[in-house]
Design a protein around this motif. Sequence first.
Motif, PDB file in Angstrom:
ATOM      1  N   ALA A 146       0.854  -1.194   0.000  1.00 14.85           N
ATOM      2  CA  ALA A 146       0.000   0.000   0.000  1.00 14.85           C
ATOM      3  C   ALA A 146       0.886   1.239   0.000  1.00 14.85           C
ATOM      4  O   ALA A 146       1.924   1.249   0.663  1.00 14.85           O
ATOM      5  CB  ALA A 146      -0.883  -0.011   1.242  1.00 14.85           C
ATOM      6  N   TYR A 147       0.544   2.217  -0.765  1.00  8.09           N
ATOM      7  CA  TYR A 147       1.220   3.506  -0.673  1.00  8.09           C
ATOM      8  C   TYR A 147       0.317   4.593  -1.238  1.00  8.09           C
ATOM      9  O   TYR A 147      -0.695   4.301  -1.887  1.00  8.09           O
ATOM     10  CB  TYR A 147       2.590   3.510  -1.367  1.00  8.09           C
ATOM     11  N   ALA A 148       0.708   5.830  -0.938  1.00  4.79           N
ATOM     12  CA  ALA A 148      -0.028   6.972  -1.471  1.00  4.79           C
ATOM     13  C   ALA A 148       0.932   7.744  -2.355  1.00  4.79           C
ATOM     14  O   ALA A 148       2.030   7.258  -2.647  1.00  4.79           O
ATOM     15  CB  ALA A 148      -0.534   7.823  -0.314  1.00  4.79           C
ATOM     16  N   LEU A 182      10.358   0.767  -0.788  1.00  7.01           N
ATOM     17  CA  LEU A 182       9.891   1.827   0.111  1.00  7.01           C
ATOM     18  C   LEU A 182       9.965   3.142  -0.644  1.00  7.01           C
ATOM     19  O   LEU A 182      10.997   3.463  -1.240  1.00  7.01           O
ATOM     20  CB  LEU A 182      10.776   1.897   1.350  1.00  7.01           C
ATOM     21  N   ARG A 183       8.876   3.865  -0.623  1.00  6.54           N
ATOM     22  CA  ARG A 183       8.804   5.123  -1.373  1.00  6.54           C
ATOM     23  C   ARG A 183       8.462   6.259  -0.418  1.00  6.54           C
ATOM     24  O   ARG A 183       7.958   6.011   0.684  1.00  6.54           O
ATOM     25  CB  ARG A 183       7.668   5.045  -2.405  1.00  6.54           C
ATOM     26  N   VAL A 184       8.651   7.497  -0.882  1.00  8.43           N
ATOM     27  CA  VAL A 184       8.117   8.630  -0.113  1.00  8.43           C
ATOM     28  C   VAL A 184       6.625   8.370   0.095  1.00  8.43           C
ATOM     29  O   VAL A 184       6.083   8.584   1.185  1.00  8.43           O
ATOM     30  CB  VAL A 184       8.366   9.965  -0.859  1.00  8.43           C
ATOM     31  N   THR A 201       5.592  11.552  -5.925  1.00  6.76           N
ATOM     32  CA  THR A 201       6.237  11.097  -4.681  1.00  6.76           C
ATOM     33  C   THR A 201       6.178   9.576  -4.528  1.00  6.76           C
ATOM     34  O   THR A 201       6.976   9.001  -3.801  1.00  6.76           O
ATOM     35  CB  THR A 201       5.607  11.759  -3.433  1.00  6.76           C
ATOM     36  N   ASP A 202       5.249   8.929  -5.221  1.00  7.74           N
ATOM     37  CA  ASP A 202       5.211   7.464  -5.177  1.00  7.74           C
ATOM     38  C   ASP A 202       6.309   6.870  -6.050  1.00  7.74           C
ATOM     39  O   ASP A 202       6.595   5.675  -5.957  1.00  7.74           O
ATOM     40  CB  ASP A 202       3.842   6.934  -5.627  1.00  7.74           C
ATOM     41  N   ASN A 203       6.918   7.692  -6.887  1.00  8.96           N
ATOM     42  CA  ASN A 203       8.002   7.213  -7.737  1.00  8.96           C
ATOM     43  C   ASN A 203       9.359   7.689  -7.236  1.00  8.96           C
ATOM     44  O   ASN A 203      10.320   7.759  -8.000  1.00  8.96           O
ATOM     45  CB  ASN A 203       7.776   7.661  -9.177  1.00  8.96           C
ATOM     46  N   MET A 204       9.441   8.052  -5.971  1.00  4.79           N
ATOM     47  CA  MET A 204      10.717   8.439  -5.376  1.00  4.79           C
ATOM     48  C   MET A 204      11.026   7.467  -4.242  1.00  4.79           C
ATOM     49  O   MET A 204      10.264   7.354  -3.278  1.00  4.79           O
ATOM     50  CB  MET A 204      10.671   9.868  -4.848  1.00  4.79           C
ATOM     51  N   ILE A 235      13.471   4.777  -9.748  1.00  9.61           N
ATOM     52  CA  ILE A 235      12.418   3.767  -9.893  1.00  9.61           C
ATOM     53  C   ILE A 235      11.355   4.252 -10.869  1.00  9.61           C
ATOM     54  O   ILE A 235      11.177   5.447 -11.038  1.00  9.61           O
ATOM     55  CB  ILE A 235      11.770   3.432  -8.522  1.00  9.61           C
ATOM     56  N   ASP A 236      10.698   3.294 -11.477  1.00 12.14           N
ATOM     57  CA  ASP A 236       9.541   3.517 -12.339  1.00 12.14           C
ATOM     58  C   ASP A 236       9.879   4.240 -13.635  1.00 12.14           C
ATOM     59  O   ASP A 236       9.729   5.445 -13.753  1.00 12.14           O
ATOM     60  CB  ASP A 236       8.411   4.231 -11.588  1.00 12.14           C
ATOM     61  N   TYR A 237      10.339   3.432 -14.563  1.00  9.76           N
ATOM     62  CA  TYR A 237      10.707   3.965 -15.871  1.00  9.76           C
ATOM     63  C   TYR A 237       9.482   4.007 -16.763  1.00  9.76           C
ATOM     64  O   TYR A 237       9.217   3.093 -17.523  1.00  9.76           O
ATOM     65  CB  TYR A 237      11.812   3.109 -16.476  1.00  9.76           C
TER      66      TYR A 237
HETATM   67 MG    MG Z   1       4.878   4.215  -9.704  1.00 11.95          MG
END
Ligand code: MG
Length: 503
Positions: free
Chosen positions: A81-83, A186-188, A255-258, A265-267
């Motif tokens: 889960a993430y935001a 783990l992302r922001v 921020t979900d891609n940091m 991450i996330d190309y």
């Molecule tokens: Mg993403």
Amino acid sequence: MTKGKAIIETGWNLDNSYARLPKSFFTSLNPTPVRSPKLIILNNPLATSLGLNVQALQSEGGIEVLAGNGIPEGALPLAQAYAGHQFGHFNMLGDGRALLIGEQITPLGERFDIQLKGSGRTPYSRGGDGRAALGPMLREYIISEAMHALGIPTTRSLAVVTTGEPVIRETELAGAILTRVAASHLRVGTFQYVANWGTARELRVLADYTLKRHFPDVEADERPYLSLLQEVIKRQAVLIAKWQLVGFIHGVMNTDNMTISGETIDYGPCAFMDGYDPATVFSSIDIRGRYAYGNQPHIGGWNLARFAETLLPLLHENQEEAVKLAQDAISDFPELYHRNWLAGMRAKLGIFNEEIQDGSLIEDLLGMMEKYRADYTNTFRALTFGIQEDTVLFGTPEFAQWHELWQARLGRQQESKASSHQLMRNSNPALIPRNHRVEEALEAAVKQGDYSVMERLLDVLSSPYAHSPKQADYSTLPAPSTCPYRTFAVPDIETLDQLIDVK
Ligand code: MG
Ligand code: AMP
């Protein structure tokens, strides 16, 4: 592994530390099986370094795991889960088309997340189908591996398999699954999720987990959570400086891609800049240029401020004090970033020592490159080899003057010209994954099932600082085009969300 005839052990050695975190952080579920998996590409050196057996991975049973049809022993698959702030707007997200299979413990004792991307729907899929198309997964494979070879922290790509099932986008496309390897996912946005919807205890558990996993050196600090913030800021300053130094444009710095680990991450709609222009945007969905090349350091700081906000309750019991600590840490970012960037630029110009005017020497060069639309990579390569390229920039008196200043600058250090040249060779890649070359490889792969173009491209990209003759072909520029290059994110739900979000 039970399926297939594989006698040789694949070498899966999985732990599941994330699955031991509070239940609200994820949803346990298995990948959705696919019809007829076929291995398209396997990253042999990466597999070996993870302690996996290449032959076993290529066997029927090995491929079943890469396709999500088989679960390796010790795996506890889950969707995280993430935001995240997407183009500035806060949303609940989560792994909508990916699953963490487990954490591979390598023969050296390192821990890496093994994630299947495109493995089916999850509770976080919203309107999406949970699947991915072959083109974008191969694109992530090529660019992430190129980034790794360039020395830029990044998630890696272990394999791509096709599923034998179509995915419906604007047209029907071949479905595929990418196996992604990361220091962690783990992302922001993970912190944003827990800070918004979790309890104070859960936030502390997440922060402690992160410290243990990525920053064990500061775990015992007097203020470990402030150290966590400072360390993440440092890693992002290093990372974004490295992006700028090679002309990489992420394209969707939500921020979900940091990551917290400091890996790229996330190309999605990312690309490398050809002609130098800070306003360069490739992503068809970045209508306002929020994530333009020149804006990336600024956005990095913005995202880190969002991260700092999530940590406030852990920084100090007094809210005002907490805000002050967070602000102080965040205000260090521009300087940290600049220091990394300046050090990298000095190296690109063969400069070892520091002089106050170095900044303007560099800015002057970049200013001319922008004015004359000089190719970013090739200009530095030409300077490295002392080649006067047949470009507008190299023919100008302005450049001749700058060149003299630069040569004089090189004279004001102890190191020899040969050492400068070596430093420049190691700091200026011979080639980057040029957009037209990547597209050419993807077209051959996806339309003709011919993977040889991609394999050749991957081969030259694997040693960008080799400056070998076989790379020369790959550094030529695309034919002039009236139509600017645009990378299109597969029109999935994220794209639609973002289009709606961009006001
Ligand atoms: Mg993403
Ligand atoms: P990303 O492109 O990975 O940054 O995706 C942003 C969000 O959209 C994440 O929550 C993804 O899991 C979700 N998402 C993207 N594509 C799909 C899809 N085809 N099906 C379900 N969720 C998706």
